[in-house]
Motif scaffolding. Sequence first.
Motif, PDB file in Angstrom:
ATOM      1  N   ASN A  29     -20.018 -17.785  23.678  1.00 16.58           N
ATOM      2  CA  ASN A  29     -18.640 -17.312  23.869  1.00 16.58           C
ATOM      3  C   ASN A  29     -17.934 -17.014  22.552  1.00 16.58           C
ATOM      4  O   ASN A  29     -16.760 -17.334  22.374  1.00 16.58           O
ATOM      5  CB  ASN A  29     -17.830 -18.319  24.687  1.00 16.58           C
ATOM      6  CG  ASN A  29     -18.324 -18.414  26.097  1.00 16.58           C
ATOM      7  OD1 ASN A  29     -18.562 -17.401  26.749  1.00 16.58           O
ATOM      8  ND2 ASN A  29     -18.510 -19.630  26.575  1.00 16.58           N
ATOM      9  N   THR A  32     -14.197 -12.595  21.521  1.00 17.70           N
ATOM     10  CA  THR A  32     -12.845 -12.745  22.066  1.00 17.70           C
ATOM     11  C   THR A  32     -12.108 -11.417  21.912  1.00 17.70           C
ATOM     12  O   THR A  32     -12.576 -10.504  21.248  1.00 17.70           O
ATOM     13  CB  THR A  32     -12.070 -13.855  21.334  1.00 17.70           C
ATOM     14  OG1 THR A  32     -11.985 -13.530  19.951  1.00 17.70           O
ATOM     15  CG2 THR A  32     -12.735 -15.202  21.523  1.00 17.70           C
ATOM     16  N   ARG A  54     -14.156 -14.425  11.234  1.00 19.01           N
ATOM     17  CA  ARG A  54     -13.933 -13.612  12.439  1.00 19.01           C
ATOM     18  C   ARG A  54     -14.115 -12.172  12.026  1.00 19.01           C
ATOM     19  O   ARG A  54     -13.540 -11.720  11.034  1.00 19.01           O
ATOM     20  CB  ARG A  54     -12.524 -13.815  12.989  1.00 19.01           C
ATOM     21  CG  ARG A  54     -12.341 -15.149  13.643  1.00 19.01           C
ATOM     22  CD  ARG A  54     -11.287 -15.013  14.729  1.00 19.01           C
ATOM     23  NE  ARG A  54     -11.237 -16.168  15.578  1.00 19.01           N
ATOM     24  CZ  ARG A  54     -12.034 -16.364  16.620  1.00 19.01           C
ATOM     25  NH1 ARG A  54     -12.942 -15.500  16.920  1.00 19.01           N
ATOM     26  NH2 ARG A  54     -11.899 -17.432  17.370  1.00 19.01           N
TER      27      ARG A  54
END
Length: 127
Positions: A29, A32, A54
């Motif tokens: 996961n 996003t 990120r």
Amino acid sequence: MHSLVSSVDIASSFSTAYLTRGRQYYRENKVTALSTSPNAALVTALVAGSNKNRYHVNILLQAKPEGHVLVNGECSCPVGYNCKHVVATLIKAQAESPREVPAPADQVSPNVTDLPDEISIWLNEMA
């Protein structure tokens, strides 16, 4: 119309190493802020990388005449193009959206029903 992106399109666009890591990132996961344009030709996301980084992912999907989809994935990671972050994003987009990418322009017929007769006739003669 062609599907957003098939497993075959994904597999043929990336190395085995990127596919393996991308699948792992998807399962963990790490993808996003997934967003898909209304015509499903542009997919964007943020993907968590190593060391709490990120990465911004922007993917342009282009339908090819033979029915496959060309994947052009840019990423802010050091690799920069069609990396594991792009794979993870595509897998998540594929899992969450049954949308379709428009067919190539040469396969789309112009809508001439709302034009004056002279223009409609001319356009049909040119096609």
